[in-house]
Every structure is written in C-alpha cells, then in structure tokens.
Design an enzyme around this catalytic site. Structure first.
Site, PDB file in Angstrom:
ATOM      1  N   CYS A  45       0.839  -1.212   0.000  1.00 32.61           N
ATOM      2  CA  CYS A  45       0.000   0.000   0.000  1.00 32.61           C
ATOM      3  C   CYS A  45       0.866   1.251   0.000  1.00 32.61           C
ATOM      4  O   CYS A  45       0.536   2.248  -0.664  1.00 32.61           O
ATOM      5  CB  CYS A  45      -0.911   0.012   1.232  1.00 32.61           C
ATOM      6  SG  CYS A  45      -2.035  -1.392   1.316  1.00 32.61           S
TER       7      CYS A  45
HETATM    8  C1  BEZ Z   1       0.563  -4.579   1.862  1.00 29.43           C
HETATM    9  O1  BEZ Z   1       0.126  -3.492   1.501  1.00 29.43           O
HETATM   10  O2  BEZ Z   1       1.746  -4.848   1.800  1.00 29.43           O
HETATM   11  C2  BEZ Z   1      -0.392  -5.627   2.365  1.00 29.43           C
HETATM   12  C3  BEZ Z   1      -1.552  -5.248   3.008  1.00 29.43           C
HETATM   13  C4  BEZ Z   1      -2.394  -6.230   3.487  1.00 29.43           C
HETATM   14  C5  BEZ Z   1      -2.075  -7.566   3.317  1.00 29.43           C
HETATM   15  C6  BEZ Z   1      -0.908  -7.920   2.641  1.00 29.43           C
HETATM   16  C7  BEZ Z   1      -0.064  -6.940   2.165  1.00 29.43           C
END
Ligand code: BEZ
Length: 212
Positions: A45
């Site tokens: 994210c």
């Molecule tokens: C991420 O943004 O890295 C992420 C968020 C939720 C679950 C897995 C990865």
C-alpha cells in the site's frame, strides 16, 4: 448486489487527509478514481500511494480527481503519510479517505469476506462526470496495482466517449484505433475518419487516432 458498470456511484460523506469529502460534490464535472487499499503502514500500500502521488499531474491533465481509502482511522492515515513521503519520495497530494465505520466499503462492496472479513481488498472504480461507474477492478492484497493501466483506461474511455471508435488490445494513447462496426455508411466513414482507414476484415477496420 455488487456495483456494476453504468450504475451511479453511491454518494457518501467521510473524513479524509484533505478534510471532509462530500463525494458527489467533490467529483462534480470531473472524472474520478476511487481506490481502496487493505491497511495503513503496510508495504505494498505504501508503494501504491507513493505512485499515485507521483502520477497526480497525469490525472490532473485528464480532469480526474483521485481518492484513496481504507478502513483505518484518520489519525493512522496522517501518521503514515510521513512514511509515504520519506520512503517513496512523493507526499500524499490527494485525499486519503478514512472509512472506519465502513460506510464506503459497504456501498462499494470493497470488503470480500471470503478473502478477508475486515479489511478492504484493492478495489478501483473509474467514475465519469455523469457519476456513472465505468470500470471496476479488484486485486488481492498481495498484488500492487499498475496505475499506468488505470490512466490507459481513462484515455480509452475519454477517447471512445467522443469518437465512434474502440481501442484494441494493449492500445496506448496515439496508437491506431478500431472503427465501431455500426458505422457502415461510406459518407459517414469519410466524414468521421478523414485520415483514412484500413479494412483488415469487414468487421475489423483500423484508423489513426482521430483526436491526434
Ligand atoms: C501490503 O500493503 O503490503 C499488504 C496489506 C495487506 C495484506 C498484505 C499486504
């Protein structure tokens, strides 16, 4: 039922890093991209939000307003914003909506309980100036999205709304386009496509991009 293409994008009012967002008012006269991410302070994210901030001038050029969203509270968004700037080199320059009561997540079907019953998946909605949903995309939490593809779709939607063409596989702005099969009259073909066209098959006719 899930939101479908052509549906009116639901209105909502929610807090964001750029103040309260009254959605229909905020998108008045503009195209919009609303995208959800699963969670603040997570790696994928963080990269996505930095990339959307980097691409903001490209969205602006296309008269598109962009909104990110997760179910995390505003104070988390505000704290995380510093990390996005430090690690990605681009500060948040668009509203990141806080949806802790899941109002927006519910309206837009951003929670897929069999994937995760509390966090939003990576949804994308492209909404046109008539407030109609024109694209929906859903990615899993583990896969970051390609925002160049979102811009490419916006280019295609804006072109095909104003000309009687469709865009072929892997089309990029400036490439040849396809004449919609409904146009058969010779006079109309010549008027609409003065640069000429190629008949590959009677149903597959290509022409230089008409607005170039
Ligand atoms: C991420 O943004 O890295 C992420 C968020 C939720 C679950 C897995 C990865």
């Amino acid at each position: 039922m899930a939101l479908q293409l052509g549906d009116i994008a639901p209105d909502f009012t929610q807090q964001s890093t750029a103040g309260e967002v009254h959605f229909h008012q905020a998108i008045e006269g503009k195209w919009a991209v609303l995208f959800s991410h699963p969670k603040d302070y997570t790696p994928v994210c963080t990269t996505e939000l930095g990339e959307v901030a980097r691409l903001k001038p490209e969205f602006d050029k296309r008269n598109v307003v962009v909104f990110g969203l997760s179910v995390d509270p505003l104070k988390d968004h505000e704290g995380w914003a510093a990390d996005i700037k430090d690690t990605q080199g681009h500060a948040l320059n668009f509203p990141l909506i806080a949806d802790p009561d899941r109002t927006v997540a519910g309206l837009y079907g951003m929670i897929h309980p069999n994937a995760n019953d509390t966090l939003t998946v990576r949804s994308v909605f492209i909404i046109d100036p008539n407030r109609k949903v024109r694209l929906t995309l859903t990615y899993p939490a583990s896969t970051g999205r390609n925002f160049a593809e979102i811009l490419r779709v916006i280019d295609s939607l804006q072109l095909t709304d104003s000309h009687k063409v469709a865009t072929p596989v892997n089309w990029q702005d400036g490439d040849d386009v396809i004449i919609v099969p409904a146009i058969q009259d010779q006079g109309e073909l010549q008027r609409l496509f003065p640069k000429g066209y190629t008949i590959v098959r009677p149903y597959l006719r290509t022409t230089p991009q008409p607005n170039r």
